[in-house]
Design an enzyme around this catalytic site. Structure first.
Site, mmCIF file in Angstrom:
data_model
loop_
_atom_site.group_PDB
_atom_site.id
_atom_site.type_symbol
_atom_site.label_atom_id
_atom_site.label_comp_id
_atom_site.label_asym_id
_atom_site.label_seq_id
_atom_site.Cartn_x
_atom_site.Cartn_y
_atom_site.Cartn_z
ATOM 1 C CB ILE A 85 -0.963 0.023 1.213
ATOM 2 C CG1 ILE A 85 -1.616 -1.349 1.432
ATOM 3 C CG2 ILE A 85 -2.030 1.107 1.020
ATOM 4 C CD1 ILE A 85 -2.575 -1.422 2.633
ATOM 5 N N PRO A 86 1.541 1.540 -1.128
ATOM 6 C CG PRO A 86 2.244 1.737 -3.346
ATOM 7 C CD PRO A 86 1.625 0.791 -2.377
ATOM 8 C CG HIS A 87 0.710 5.392 2.487
ATOM 9 N ND1 HIS A 87 1.119 4.113 2.751
ATOM 10 C CD2 HIS A 87 1.165 6.147 3.513
ATOM 11 C CE1 HIS A 87 1.772 4.091 3.909
ATOM 12 N NE2 HIS A 87 1.827 5.316 4.380
ATOM 13 C CB ALA A 88 2.582 10.151 -0.608
#
Lengths: 117, 153
Positions: B67-70
């Site tokens: 779950i890449p997130h920013a």
């Protein structure tokens, strides 16, 4: 079975680097550890999850200054709880600078004693 | 969660096309779904924020999920993009399993609770094996959206 309530100190909450340190620490101990949100922000269920699972820990959504309940079963329970409490009680040490990525400095590379001039 | 799934994860941001073989490229690939859906005003800024988060520690959460997130002002509203990798991507997950189900979360800066709330709601739903199975079995973006719409509380 041992239980402990711990307040989450790192600014990021139980998320990002503190979360991965937490999960790693849980994995290093030979006992079953679960963790539950206490002051649940989003999660109303407060159901404990496996502390050695990053997915589980992320699902708790525990923020900075909220508390978690740690539950450990097994021989190393107290040691495990001590180590986990330490992770949760340690503010993140500063910005890790501009060095490329993982610059966990190896501390002071000890100089051999006899070499003093 | 107070989000409408159609708004958070519109079918335009879901693909069943095989993503690139590398994690970095897949992160950009997912961002581009959001770009094409007209929700990104600063692609570079958004990409850098995602990479920065990834450098801190991996977003591979195990069980075949990443779950890449920013948080970034490069996006105009909270957005999730999804792809499924048949081959599996090396996300350096702690359980050492490759990632097959990849979600990318982008949230404008400021709403820090939104960010964590989406991440935790999504993670919570993905803990259920039947949800993961549903995502593997889905044959269309609509199918993916339906599984998640049902699972996310």
């Amino acid at each position: 079975m041992a239980e402990r309530l711990v307040r989450v100190v790192p600014e990021a909450g139980l998320h990002a680097r503190p979360a991965s340190e937490f999960v790693q620490t849980a994995n290093e101990h030979d006992c079953e550890i679960r963790v539950a949100a206490v002051d649940s922000g989003g999660n109303e269920e407060d159901e404990p999850v496996d502390a050695s699972s990053m997915l589980g820990v992320t699902s708790l959504g525990v923020g900075h200054d909220e508390r978690v309940k740690l539950i450990a079963e097994g021989e190393e329970s107290e040691d495990a709880l001590d180590a986990l409490e330490e992770v949760l009680s340690t503010p993140e040490n500063g910005d890790s600078g501009e060095c490329d990525g993982d610059s966990e400095s190896e501390g002071n590379t000890s100089k051999a004693n006899g070499e003093e001039e | 969660m107070d989000y409408d799934i159609d708004r958070l994860l519109p079918t335009a941001q879901i693909t069943l096309e095989e993503p690139p073989a590398e994690k970095d490229e897949t992160i950009a690939f997912l961002l581009d779904l959001v770009v094409e859906n007209d929700r990104v005003n600063d692609r570079e800024n958004a990409l850098e924020a995602l990479r920065e988060r990834e450098r801190e520690t991996t977003t591979g959460v195990g069980k075949g999920i990443a779950i890449p997130h920013a948080q970034t002002d490069g996006v105009s509203e909270p957005s999730v993009a999804f792809c499924r990798s048949e081959a599996g991507l090396d996300f350096d997950s702690m359980d050492e399993q490759p990632a097959h189900l990849i979600f990318e979360i982008l949230v404008p800066e400021g709403g820090s609770d939104d960010h964590l709330e989406i991440l935790s709601s999504l993670s919570r739903s993905l803990m259920h094996e039947e949800v993961r199975e549903g995502l593997y079995d889905a044959e269309s973006p609509e199918g993916i959206q339906a599984v998640l719409g049902e699972a996310i509380d």
